[in-house]
Design a protein around this motif. Structure first.
Motif, PDB file in Angstrom:
ATOM      1  N   GLU A 181       0.826  -1.210   0.000  1.00 40.90           N
ATOM      2  CA  GLU A 181       0.000   0.000   0.000  1.00 40.90           C
ATOM      3  C   GLU A 181       0.862   1.262   0.000  1.00 40.90           C
ATOM      4  OE1 GLU A 181      -2.954   0.650  -0.610  1.00 40.90           O
ATOM      5  OE2 GLU A 181      -3.653  -1.408  -0.765  1.00 40.90           O
TER       6      GLU A 181
ATOM      7  N   SER B 247       4.151   8.158   5.859  1.00 44.12           N
ATOM      8  CA  SER B 247       3.344   9.015   6.727  1.00 44.12           C
ATOM      9  C   SER B 247       1.946   9.228   6.150  1.00 44.12           C
ATOM     10  CB  SER B 247       4.021  10.374   6.909  1.00 44.12           C
ATOM     11  OG  SER B 247       5.290  10.200   7.467  1.00 44.12           O
TER      12      SER B 247
ATOM     13  N   TYR C 290       0.365   7.296   4.113  1.00 40.99           N
ATOM     14  CA  TYR C 290      -0.347   6.023   4.231  1.00 40.99           C
ATOM     15  C   TYR C 290      -0.860   5.807   5.646  1.00 40.99           C
ATOM     16  CZ  TYR C 290      -0.557   1.072   5.362  1.00 40.99           C
ATOM     17  OH  TYR C 290      -0.926  -0.113   5.870  1.00 40.99           O
ATOM     18  N   LEU C 291       0.000   6.023   6.629  1.00 41.60           N
ATOM     19  CA  LEU C 291      -0.410   5.794   8.021  1.00 41.60           C
ATOM     20  C   LEU C 291      -1.524   6.752   8.426  1.00 41.60           C
ATOM     21  CD1 LEU C 291       2.907   5.140   9.935  1.00 41.60           C
ATOM     22  CD2 LEU C 291       1.034   3.540   9.526  1.00 41.60           C
TER      23      LEU C 291
ATOM     24  N   ILE D  49      -3.799   7.868   6.587  1.00 39.90           N
ATOM     25  CA  ILE D  49      -5.050   7.349   6.013  1.00 39.90           C
ATOM     26  C   ILE D  49      -5.492   6.086   6.755  1.00 39.90           C
ATOM     27  CG2 ILE D  49      -6.097   6.333   3.957  1.00 39.90           C
ATOM     28  CD1 ILE D  49      -4.164   8.137   2.321  1.00 39.90           C
ATOM     29  N   ALA D  50      -4.543   5.196   6.993  1.00 35.23           N
ATOM     30  CA  ALA D  50      -4.876   3.909   7.611  1.00 35.23           C
ATOM     31  C   ALA D  50      -5.304   4.072   9.070  1.00 35.23           C
ATOM     32  CB  ALA D  50      -3.681   2.963   7.521  1.00 35.23           C
ATOM     33  N   LEU D  51      -4.651   4.953   9.804  1.00 38.92           N
ATOM     34  CA  LEU D  51      -4.975   5.123  11.218  1.00 38.92           C
ATOM     35  C   LEU D  51      -5.991   6.242  11.423  1.00 38.92           C
ATOM     36  CD1 LEU D  51      -1.461   4.972  12.953  1.00 38.92           C
ATOM     37  CD2 LEU D  51      -2.936   3.094  12.306  1.00 38.92           C
ATOM     38  N   ARG D  52      -6.316   6.950  10.325  1.00 35.23           N
ATOM     39  CA  ARG D  52      -7.221   8.085  10.419  1.00 35.23           C
ATOM     40  C   ARG D  52      -6.757   9.082  11.468  1.00 35.23           C
ATOM     41  NH1 ARG D  52     -12.142   8.880   7.543  1.00 35.23           N
ATOM     42  NH2 ARG D  52     -11.794   7.562   5.747  1.00 35.23           N
ATOM     43  N   LYS D  53      -5.470   9.387  11.413  1.00 32.12           N
ATOM     44  CA  LYS D  53      -4.949  10.411  12.316  1.00 32.12           C
ATOM     45  C   LYS D  53      -4.514  11.606  11.473  1.00 32.12           C
ATOM     46  CE  LYS D  53      -2.825   9.843  16.150  1.00 32.12           C
ATOM     47  NZ  LYS D  53      -2.048   9.536  17.351  1.00 32.12           N
TER      48      LYS D  53
ATOM     49  N   TYR E 217      -9.947  13.323   6.176  1.00 30.48           N
ATOM     50  CA  TYR E 217      -8.504  13.164   6.296  1.00 30.48           C
ATOM     51  C   TYR E 217      -7.936  14.548   6.576  1.00 30.48           C
ATOM     52  CZ  TYR E 217      -9.770   9.047   3.598  1.00 30.48           C
ATOM     53  OH  TYR E 217     -10.359   7.898   3.162  1.00 30.48           O
TER      54      TYR E 217
END
Lengths: 396, 316
Positions: free
Chosen positions: B4, B26, B28-29, B31-35, B169
């Protein structure tokens, strides 16, 4: 791109039992690593540890470079923090690999990760750990502010000709520092902002006719500043300028109380109230008996707490200006700092020496005081005074 | 590399953004962690660009909130449409509704003007919310933003609580003119973007200005690496590199020489003092550096350029 999709496709080979063992191991290591970072002053708590694990679930844990990048993004939230992180990372997870050896792809396929379970376990471990170490490693670490390279002119190198100009600039900075307005507004009869919402509502009751315009104004931030300025011999070079700054600051706002100390403490708020700077300085000189003498920081702070403690509340910012050379009792200093820290909203220590190349707060007084200081910043030139503004909010 | 992350890198590249691994990871994370992702770095390194290409590659809207000193909740969140309210009051003058009823009417959703924050949390499809230059806003606003980012819900006294239908996001950028609060930092993933390496900058130039001659592009990228070592008021960023390349192309120049660079200094340096400093003290040495690289042959690498730069500095 659906974020949920990231986790799909990861459930593959490798028996769950094996994976669990490995994951638990990794999780424990991450927790250990978080603890190391915390001991080095990074704000890493259970929330961050949990995020770190969530991040690892999302990346390729077989790829060390990726683990490094992911953990760094989550755990080191600032440039300075990233430096600390970098050092700690290679120390904790083994030496930094050669750049061309970097991408070591996962050899053992993917792991089956039950992230939730792992998280729960790790949070439990974390809680145990924090309880156990609270009196040791878990102590508060001071918030160091970044020290910029000493590129601007040091106070000590000013020629007399430059002094007038400097006094003018200092006054301007002080005014700006002191009159910082809050952006929140409140109702007011004569404010300069129109309160349309209330105006509208008000006018409804008069059939929609706007007969009166209601106003708001900005609230002035009501933090009080207490200045404690070291005027002992070792500070001689700086205190002349700092007193000017203090004078200007006090004149720019009514909410400053000023004290100077060397071997004892003197309140000079009244003396500085003179309209004329020279007269003010004369009055201060007459009032303060041991100007340029030795320093007893601890006793002076204790004096302050005992006699003027009423000035402290949760909105008071205490600014100590000193190089930290203390000839007094260290225990007294520590106790006084502890109390200051507890009673004031914030303790700022400005140290003119801090900007000197290679300076470390090793002198005993400074070392003892540091854990109770919220902001430790240089104050050796105009630029550093200008930056004071950003520290003056009352929240810790 | 995680597939990904690779995909994000490719998506960003597809939008003309050269992302190294740290940036791709960063994004990607986040988006993935929704932070929220907090990006810091000097002006002109492409912080804002990350949010833009993120929105494009996610196929969603970008909502931008530009921060400035004095920015407050009404400008960031919502405002009432007073003209419309007035008009409505006028038009309903003869109705027999009570004042309370009419009040409830004009303080309802049709009269609400959504500002970026409210807009971002009321979209059906999660947008990318860019909070640009958060360091320029005051501390009070930062605290307020933190509230919104924690819950993704907003309370409007007259209407009630509005909860996000899809969590946006969030990308925040900061030029570090003021230290951000720890609470905000802790809410976010963090990414520091540095000036690009020679290789990365070269790739950016070639991608963004495809017509540029390969050799000229190399000279430009190398020159930029060298010039960033000079202590300036404002170090030129990637945006300046691209402007400069375009300028040189427009002037039909095929290589860097003294006259050409001198003519175009204004494109690279936005401070008079910087331009003067470069012209009087550095230009010959910088061009010398580029010439040295030419003599030693290709390929040029970051490492080689660093060596050359060191020699130039030693000659001061």
């Amino acid at each position: 791109m659906d974020p949920g999709a990231y986790r799909a496709g990861r459930a593959a080979a490798g028996g769950p039992a094996v994976a669990h063992a490995r994951w638990a191991n990794l999780a424990a290591n991450v927790v250990g690593f978080c603890r190391l970072l915390r001991a080095r002053g990074l704000a890493v708590g259970p929330q961050e540890a949990a995020d770190a694990l969530r991040a690892l679930v999302s990346v390729d844990v077989g790829d060390r470079r990726e683990v490094y990048l992911a953990l760094r993004a989550v755990l080191a939230s600032g440039q300075d923090a990233q430096q600390i992180f970098d050092e700690a990372f290679w120390q904790y997870w083994g030496p930094r690999p050669e750049p061309d050896l970097l991408p070591a792809p996962a050899q053992e396929g993917t792991l089956v990760l039950d992230a939730r379970q792992a998280l729960d376990r790790v949070l439990l471990e974390w809680q145990d750990a924090t309880e156990a170490e609270d009196d040791g490693e878990g102590e508060r670490l001071p918030a160091y502010s970044p020290v910029e390279a000493l590129t601007r002119k040091d106070f000590s190198t000013f020629t007399p000709d430059e002094l007038n100009e400097m006094a003018r600039i200092v006054a301007a900075i002080a005014r700006r520092v002191a009159t910082r307005l809050s952006r929140r507004t409140r109702r007011s009869a004569r404010g300069h902002l129109v309160d349309l919402r209330r105006t509208m509502r008000h006018s409804l009751r008069r059939g929609g006719e706007i007969l009166e315009i209601l106003r708001r104004e900005r609230k002035v931030q009501k933090s009080r500043i207490v200045l404690l300025c070291d005027v002992s011999g070792s500070m001689d070079l700086y205190s002349r300028f700092l007193i000017q700054f203090v004078y200007a600051l006090q004149h720019a706002t009514g909410r400053v109380e000023t004290f100077v100390f060397s071997t004892s403490l003197s309140r000079i708020t009244g003396q500085l109230a003179h309209e004329d700077l020279r007269a003010a300085l004369d009055a201060v000189a007459r009032q303060v008996p041991d100007w340029s003498g030795g320093t007893k920081i601890g006793r002076s702070l204790r004096d302050f707490l005992d006699h003027y403690g009423a000035l402290l509340d949760r909105r008071t910012v205490v600014i100590i200006i000193s190089d930290g050379w203390d000839t007094g009792d260290v225990d007294v200093l520590e106790a006084a700092m502890d109390e200051l820290h507890r009673r004031a909203a914030k303790v700022i220590w400005l140290n003119p020496l801090l900007a000197s190349p290679g300076y470390e707060p090793i002198c005993q007084g400074m070392r003892v005081a540091l854990p109770y200081v919220d902001v430790f910043a240089p104050a050796h030139n105009l630029e550093s005074l200008r930056r004071l503004e950003r520290y003056l909010g009352t929240r810790r | 590399m995680h597939s990904e992350i690779k995909r994000i890198q490719e998506l960003l590249a597809g939008q003309g953004y050269v992302a190294d691994r740290a940036i791709a990871t960063s994004v990607y994370l986040s988006i993935a962690l929704r932070k929220p992702l907090l990006i810091e770095g000097a002006a002109g390194v492409g912080k804002t660009e990350v949010a833009k290409v993120m929105a494009r590659s996610l196929g969603t809207d970008l909502i931008r909130l530009q921060c400035y000193e004095g920015l407050d909740a009404t400008t960031a969140l919502y405002e009432w449409n007073y003209q419309r309210q007035l008009l409505h009051i006028r038009l309903s003058e003869n109705s027999d509704r009570t004042i309370e009823e009419r009040e409830a009417e004009i303080f309802s959703e049709p009269f609400l003007l959504k500002r970026p924050l409210l807009d971002a949390i009321t979209r059906d499809v999660a947008p990318v919310l860019l909070v640009d230059e958060i360091d320029r806003a005051d501390i009070e606003f930062e605290a307020f933003l933190l509230e919104v980012l924690s819950d993704f819900q907003v309370t409007i006294p007259e209407i009630g609580t509005i909860r996000a239908s899809a969590t946006p996001y969030v990308v925040l950028t900061s030029n570090r003119t003021r230290e951000l609060g720890d609470a905000l930092r802790r809410r976010c993933l963090y990414l520091w973007i540095d000036y690009p390496s020679f290789e990365k900058e070269l790739e950016i130039v070639r991608r963004k200005v495809p017509d540029v001659d390969t050799r000229l592009a190399e000279q430009i990228a190398a020159f930029m690496q060298l010039v960033r070592r000079v202590k300036l008021e404002k170090t030129p960023g990637v945006a300046e590199t691209l402007d400069w390349t375009a300028a040189l192309l427009a002037l039909h120049r095929e290589h860097l020489d003294r006259d050409t660079v001198e003519e175009t200094l204004g494109v690279l340096f936005k401070h008079q003092d910087d331009a003067a400093l470069i012209r009087t003290q550095w230009l010959d040495r910088l061009l010398d550096g580029v010439a040295t690289l030419e003599r030693d042959g290709r390929p040029w690498t970051q490492e080689r350029i660093a060596q050359v730069a060191q020699r130039l500095e030693a000659r001061r």
